[in-house]
Design an enzyme around this catalytic site. Structure first.
Site, short mmCIF file in Angstrom:
data_model
loop_
_atom_site.label_atom_id
_atom_site.label_comp_id
_atom_site.label_asym_id
_atom_site.label_seq_id
_atom_site.Cartn_x
_atom_site.Cartn_y
_atom_site.Cartn_z
N HIS A 52 -0.47 0.40 23.90
CA HIS A 52 -0.13 -0.03 22.53
C HIS A 52 0.57 -1.40 22.53
CE1 HIS A 52 0.63 1.59 18.22
NE2 HIS A 52 0.62 0.27 18.22
N ARG A 102 -5.45 2.74 15.31
CA ARG A 102 -4.56 3.86 15.58
C ARG A 102 -5.35 4.93 16.32
NH1 ARG A 102 -0.83 1.02 14.97
NH2 ARG A 102 0.90 1.21 13.50
P1 NDP Z 1 -4.52 -4.46 6.33
O1 NDP Z 1 -3.96 -3.45 5.40
O2 NDP Z 1 -4.31 -5.90 6.01
O3 NDP Z 1 -6.07 -4.24 6.51
C1 NDP Z 1 -6.62 -2.97 6.59
C2 NDP Z 1 -8.13 -3.10 6.48
O4 NDP Z 1 -8.68 -1.79 6.61
C3 NDP Z 1 -8.57 -3.65 5.12
O5 NDP Z 1 -9.67 -4.49 5.27
C4 NDP Z 1 -8.96 -2.37 4.38
O6 NDP Z 1 -9.95 -2.57 3.37
C5 NDP Z 1 -9.55 -1.56 5.51
N1 NDP Z 1 -9.55 -0.14 5.15
C6 NDP Z 1 -8.52 0.66 4.85
N2 NDP Z 1 -8.95 1.89 4.53
C7 NDP Z 1 -10.29 1.84 4.61
C8 NDP Z 1 -11.31 2.80 4.37
N3 NDP Z 1 -11.05 4.05 3.98
N4 NDP Z 1 -12.60 2.41 4.55
C9 NDP Z 1 -12.90 1.14 4.93
N5 NDP Z 1 -11.96 0.19 5.18
C10 NDP Z 1 -10.68 0.55 5.02
O7 NDP Z 1 -3.91 -4.12 7.77
P2 NDP Z 1 -3.73 -5.09 9.01
O8 NDP Z 1 -4.98 -5.84 9.20
O9 NDP Z 1 -2.45 -5.82 8.91
O10 NDP Z 1 -3.54 -4.00 10.18
C11 NDP Z 1 -4.56 -3.06 10.43
C12 NDP Z 1 -4.05 -1.99 11.37
O11 NDP Z 1 -4.02 -2.48 12.71
C13 NDP Z 1 -2.64 -1.49 11.15
O12 NDP Z 1 -2.58 -0.57 10.07
C14 NDP Z 1 -2.32 -0.83 12.46
O13 NDP Z 1 -2.77 0.52 12.44
C15 NDP Z 1 -3.16 -1.62 13.46
N6 NDP Z 1 -2.33 -2.46 14.33
C16 NDP Z 1 -2.31 -2.18 15.67
C17 NDP Z 1 -1.57 -2.94 16.51
C18 NDP Z 1 -1.60 -2.71 17.97
O14 NDP Z 1 -0.83 -3.32 18.71
N7 NDP Z 1 -2.47 -1.85 18.47
C19 NDP Z 1 -0.74 -4.05 16.03
C20 NDP Z 1 -0.84 -4.27 14.62
C21 NDP Z 1 -1.61 -3.49 13.80
P3 NDP Z 1 -9.62 -3.48 2.08
O15 NDP Z 1 -9.56 -4.90 2.59
O16 NDP Z 1 -10.76 -3.24 1.19
O17 NDP Z 1 -8.30 -3.00 1.55
C1 OXD Z 2 1.87 -2.22 14.16
C2 OXD Z 2 1.75 -1.89 15.58
O1 OXD Z 2 1.28 -1.51 13.34
O2 OXD Z 2 2.42 -2.56 16.41
O3 OXD Z 2 2.56 -3.19 13.83
O4 OXD Z 2 0.97 -1.01 15.96
#
Ligand code: NDP
Ligand code: OXD
Length: 308
Positions: free
Chosen positions: A271, A223
């Protein structure tokens, strides 16, 4: 009654067709045909502000995306409403491609050759193998873990960072503040797929970006508000960082006059790193609707206190 809404009417029509085919026994409607007081389930991305307050019977919300930061920031979102997000939904494979593209370009010096081309320079740079490149992946969730595994399979040296400790084969898994510093110090490419939460906003500030080795690359597809864009520009300008591939921004669309657009070391995408795919998303939500109806456990529940 289940309301399906996105800002694009054609997309809503396509979703309705898939939901109705998969679950003919339930009533799926668009906003125009919805009786808001009767809506029990909502499937959405980009619902107009204020509408949630008009749905007193709402029992669950299914986000048509992986990140729920915008949704959780809505003042009309009831504090106790269960929110489910997509787990993968076809996005892990796309994100993997997006990040592999950036890492491969860095390894093969494509960014430097593009800059040489702009001034007509014919100069060979030293070749590097995948095993010469250390990549740090921030976020080891549904998407980040898939990215990290794929990079390791390509032969890169991969470290990953998450909130909780993890054990993933061929990945050096780190967590906590000291783990983050270890990862930053080492990463020639830093790829961010973290969610935006109260703990992660502003994480990639100047001091942390300066911790990256001289000549590193940043890829941000998590993000926009995770990154201090001004600090990034300053570190690209003073040569500490070599290049960046950015998919997400503090303001989207990125304003036309923003200096990132014209920076020679920056590649920008709007995005699109990973787009929600309709078929797997519908299958996932239909499965959850059935599980809820049967009183069974359902995956993808957002931890409201943690913000993801
Ligand atoms: P998940 O919730 O499955 O994974 C999030 C990861 O971030 C986990 O490993 C989590 O740790 C880690 N995390 C969260 N908070 C912290 C912190 N404070 N310190 C360290 N690690 C942290 O999400 P997804 O993998 O499904 O998606 C991740 C993000 O990707 C989405 O939230 C979105 O913002 C972005 N995204 C962007 C897209 C794009 O097109 N640009 C498309 C899809 C997603 P833990 O495993 O320990 O919980
Ligand atoms: C998502 C994205 O979070 O598209 O799914 O960014």
């Amino acid at each position: 009654m289940i309301l399906v809404h996105t800002p694009n009417p054609k997309e809503v029509a396509a979703y309705l067709e898939l939901f109705r085919a998969a679950m003919p026994e339930r009533q799926f409607v668009d906003l125009e045909h919805a009786e808001l007081s009767a809506i029990r389930h909502l499937v959405t991305w980009g619902l107009p502000d204020g509408l949630l307050a008009e749905m007193p019977s709402l029992e669950a919300l299914f986000a048509l995306g992986a990140g729920v930061d915008k949704l959780l920031a809505r003042p009309d979102l009831p504090a106790d409403l269960p929110v489910y997000r997509l787990l993968d939904g076809g996005m892990a494979a796309q994100m993997t491609e997006y990040i592999r593209y950036g890492v491969l370009g860095y390894q093969r010096n494509m960014d430097l050759y593009r800059r040489q081309q702009a001034t007509g320079q014919w100069r060979m740079l030293a070749p590097r193998l995948p095993s010469d490149i250390r990549v740090g992946v921030l976020g080891l969730g549904e998407i980040g873990a898939a990215v990290a595994r794929s990079l390791a399979a390509d032969g890169y040296q991969v470290s990953g960072w998450s909130r909780s400790p993890k054990d993933i084969r061929a990945i050096r898994c780190l967590h906590g503040e000291s783990g983050l510093t270890q990862l930053l110090v080492d990463s020639q490419v830093l790829a961010c797929v973290l969610p935006s939460t109260p703990d992660t906003r502003g994480l990639l500030n100047r001091q942390r970006l300066e911790t990256l080795p001289q000549g590193a690359m940043l890829i941000n597809a998590g993000r926009g508000d995770l990154l201090d864009q001004d600090a990034l520009l300053a570190l690209l300008d003073n040569g500490h960082l070599r290049c960046a591939q950015l998919d997400v921004f503090t303001e989207e669309p990125l304003p036309a006059d923003h200096p990132l657009w014209r920076h020679p070391a920056v590649a920008i995408t709007p995005h699109v790193a990973a787009i929600t795919l309709r078929q797997p998303s519908v299958e996932q939500i239909v499965r959850r609707l059935r599980q809820l109806a049967a009183g069974q456990a359902v995956d993808g529940l957002v931890e409201r206190a943690q913000g993801y």
